[in-house]
Structures are given as C-alpha cells and as structure tokens.
Design a protein around this motif. Structure first.
Motif, PDB file in Angstrom:
ATOM      1  N   ILE A   1       0.851  -1.180   0.000  1.00 36.26           N
ATOM      2  CA  ILE A   1       0.000   0.000   0.000  1.00 36.26           C
ATOM      3  C   ILE A   1       0.888   1.231   0.000  1.00 36.26           C
ATOM      4  O   ILE A   1       1.659   1.436   0.932  1.00 36.26           O
TER       5      ILE A   1
ATOM      6  N   ARG B   1      -8.285   4.492   7.666  1.00 27.31           N
ATOM      7  CA  ARG B   1      -6.855   4.169   7.631  1.00 27.31           C
ATOM      8  C   ARG B   1      -6.594   2.850   8.348  1.00 27.31           C
ATOM      9  O   ARG B   1      -5.780   2.037   7.895  1.00 27.31           O
TER      10      ARG B   1
ATOM     11  N   ASP C   1      -3.558  -4.368   4.512  1.00 28.54           N
ATOM     12  CA  ASP C   1      -2.152  -4.550   4.171  1.00 28.54           C
ATOM     13  C   ASP C   1      -1.566  -5.764   4.894  1.00 28.54           C
ATOM     14  O   ASP C   1      -0.835  -6.563   4.304  1.00 28.54           O
TER      15      ASP C   1
ATOM     16  N   CYS D   1      -7.339   0.097   6.021  1.00 29.90           N
ATOM     17  CA  CYS D   1      -6.294  -0.068   4.992  1.00 29.90           C
ATOM     18  C   CYS D   1      -5.080  -0.790   5.563  1.00 29.90           C
ATOM     19  O   CYS D   1      -4.492  -1.660   4.905  1.00 29.90           O
TER      20      CYS D   1
END
Length: 360
Positions: free
Chosen positions: A99, A135, A142, A138
């Motif tokens: 990412i 976030r 990841d 995300c």
C-alpha cells in the motif's frame, strides 16, 4: 530539594547539572536553543523528574517496548488487550511494499508475527484525526495481503497447494493519545474491540480484528477510579506523566519500576535523548501542519458546499420566476389573441353595418 521522582530514581539528574552539560556542548546547545520555550521546559521537566517521560513518544515507546530485545513486555500488553495468550515469533519490516501512501510507502509502527503465525500491527497516534477508521481498515488489509503473499510463497517453495484456510488472523491495535471525536461519545469506555460478523449470528472467520484504545478516555476514568487491573497498569504506564500516579503505579505493580529505571538511564545519554526529542517535535510539526491543511480544506469544502447550495437556491428561484413570467407571457398572448379576435369581429360587424346602410 529533590522532587518525587528524583527521590525514587537516584539516577535522575538535577536541572543545573543537565543545563551545564548542554551548555558545554555546542551541538546540544544549538539544538536546545532551536526549540521553543515550551519544548525546552518539557525536555528539562522529563529529564529531571519534574514530570514523567511521555512513553508514547515514538522513540521511547520503541526503546522500552522493543519486541526484539524485550518481547515479553509487548506480549503481556497484547495478551491483556486481545484477551488471549500472545507469543511473538518475530518482528517484521515496518515498510509496506503493498500500500503506497502518495509518494512513499506506508510505514507502520510495530509489525510482528505471532507464534500461531497471525500478524499484529501496533500503532501509536498522538492526534487521533490522523488515524481514522478508514486508515485502520487499509492497514489491516495490508497485513492480510502481506500474509497472503508469504503463505502462497511458502506453499509454492514446498510444492504444496495453497489453501485460504491456511490464512491466520491479523490484528490492528491503535493507541490514541488524543482520540477522534467519535470516541468521546463513549466516555466510560477506553478499549473498543472489533471484528466482522454477520447480522444473523452466523460465524465466519473473516480474519481481521481491531482494538482501538482512546487513552484520553482512559485518563479521565483513571482519575475517578484508580488503577484496578493489570491492563489499567499498562495504560497508566503508557499515558501518564504525573509523578504522583507514577508512584502509585510502581507501588501497586513493582515490575514497572524497572521500566522507568531504563527510561532514566536512557536520559543520561543527553545527546541521544535530545535527538529523539527533536524527531518527536519534527513529527509533531508535520502533523500540526497537516491538521491545519486538513482543517483549511474542510472549511473550503464547507464554504463551497454552502455556495453551491446558495447558487442552487438562486437558480431554483430564478427558474420559478422564469416559469411565472412564461405563464404570464402565455396569458398575455392568449389575451392578445382574444382581443385580436374581438377586433376582427368588430370590423366584420362594422363592414356588415356599412353594407346595410349602403342598401338603404
């Protein structure tokens, strides 16, 4: 006169001794004088025991909680947070090749592989707005992708078939020094554990779990209820710099005395600690600038939204007026047509009357 922490930890220096050392070294002196007054005071306060060190400062946290050298500390903390026995197998690279965050790779705080091959990311955030739920999702994705790549590679090397059932859980644990606004709606809660589940109760292992820890909420609860559990003790260590509370903590849980001793041993290396503190200030500056930019953008977006709404309202009013005018024009046209027809009728009647007169 020695303060509370100086009486407890004999290796804490006096303000005079610390300032003398800084003044005697040109590099340290220049660094110290480059700081604003409030940061000079903060540095002197924690190095001399006026206040405790902010353990959540990135450099101090990684020094005291280093999973490479003292894994048992992070293991105990995570075991309490996740409510299961945690053993760290190894520490993984912080940079993510999967990412990208704009121009650079995402860099996580601490990434570890657990004994059962699950992965965990431990994040420390001073400003909660910098780490919203999006976030966190995300970062969790990841971790899952990292594990997927590794498991597929291992299966390929060993000539074994890959199965998604080989995948293990990934945990994202976030400590907020100042939490986002939504956490303030739950002032009596200082840990929020989350995992995906169905609306029917059907159990499906979707692998991603989270723990959100708003330490500002914890501090408020601590001041009202005190240190009640081992997890409370850990969170006190991480988030409290009040010497009185530090004294209570090491009285109730003596293991933390050793951790503070290590911190003050570290503070004896003035140049190293000044470098660590400077990095924290640089990060704080970057975050503050980003926060101001985001706030400015939010204001611009809100003003644009209000302007667009005003323009839409004006356009609607103008459209309504245009429609009214069009209706009036249509009515006038209709009236004109009626008048025209009446004028023609009058002319016809006049002509007929004139014809009658001519006959007579």
């Amino acid at each position: 006169m020695a303060n509370v922490l100086q009486k407890t930890f004999s290796n804490i220096r006096t303000r005079e001794a610390l300032l003398a050392e800084i003044s005697g070294n040109e590099t340290m002196k220049m660094t110290y004088e480059s700081w604003e007054d409030e940061y000079q005071k903060e540095f002197l306060d924690f190095c001399t025991g006026i206040k405790g060190v902010k353990v959540l400062y990135d450099s101090f946290f990684k020094e005291i909680m280093d999973p490479d050298t003292v894994p048992e500390r992070l293991e105990e903390l995570l075991s309490l947070i996740l409510k299961q026995k945690i053993r760290i197998l190894k520490v993984l690279p912080q940079e993510s090749p999967y990412i990208a965050d704009g121009r650079s790779l995402v860099i996580m705080d601490i990434v570890i592989e657990l004994e059962n091959h699950s992965l965990a990311n431990v994040e420390v955030q001073k400003l909660g707005y910098m780490f919203p739920g999006q976030r966190a999702a995300c970062y969790s994705a990841d971790l899952l992708l990292r594990q997927y790549k590794r498991v597929r590679s291992e299966r390929s090397e060993s000539k074994k078939k890959f199965s998604y059932r080989d995948m293990k859980k990934v945990y994202t644990i976030i400590f907020y020094e100042e939490s986002p606004a939504e956490f303030h709606q739950f002032p009596d809660d200082y840990i929020h554990r989350s995992r995906q589940k169905t609306d029917t109760g059907l159990e499906i292992d979707l692998l991603q779990e989270y723990a959100f820890i708003p330490l500002d909420n914890f501090r408020n609860i601590l001041h009202n209820k005190g240190i009640r559990t081992k997890l409370d003790a850990w969170l006190t260590f991480l988030s409290i710099d009040d010497p009185e509370w530090i004294g209570r903590l090491i009285d109730q849980y003596p293991q933390f005395r050793r951790y503070y001793e290590e911190i003050y041993e570290l503070c004896l290396s003035t140049e190293k600690v000044m470098s660590m503190f400077s990095k924290e200030l640089q990060e704080l500056d970057r975050n503050t600038v980003q926060y101001m930019i985001d706030e400015m953008q939010d204001k611009i977006d809100e003003q644009k939204r209000q302007l667009d709404a005003a323009l839409s309202e004006r356009d609607a009013i103008l459209s309504e007026k245009d429609a009214a005018l069009a209706e009036k024009d249509a009515a006038l046209s209709e009236s004109s047509a009626v008048l025209e027809e009446k004028n023609r009728e009058i002319e016809r009647l006049k002509a007929a009357l004139e014809a009658e007169r001519s006959k007579g």
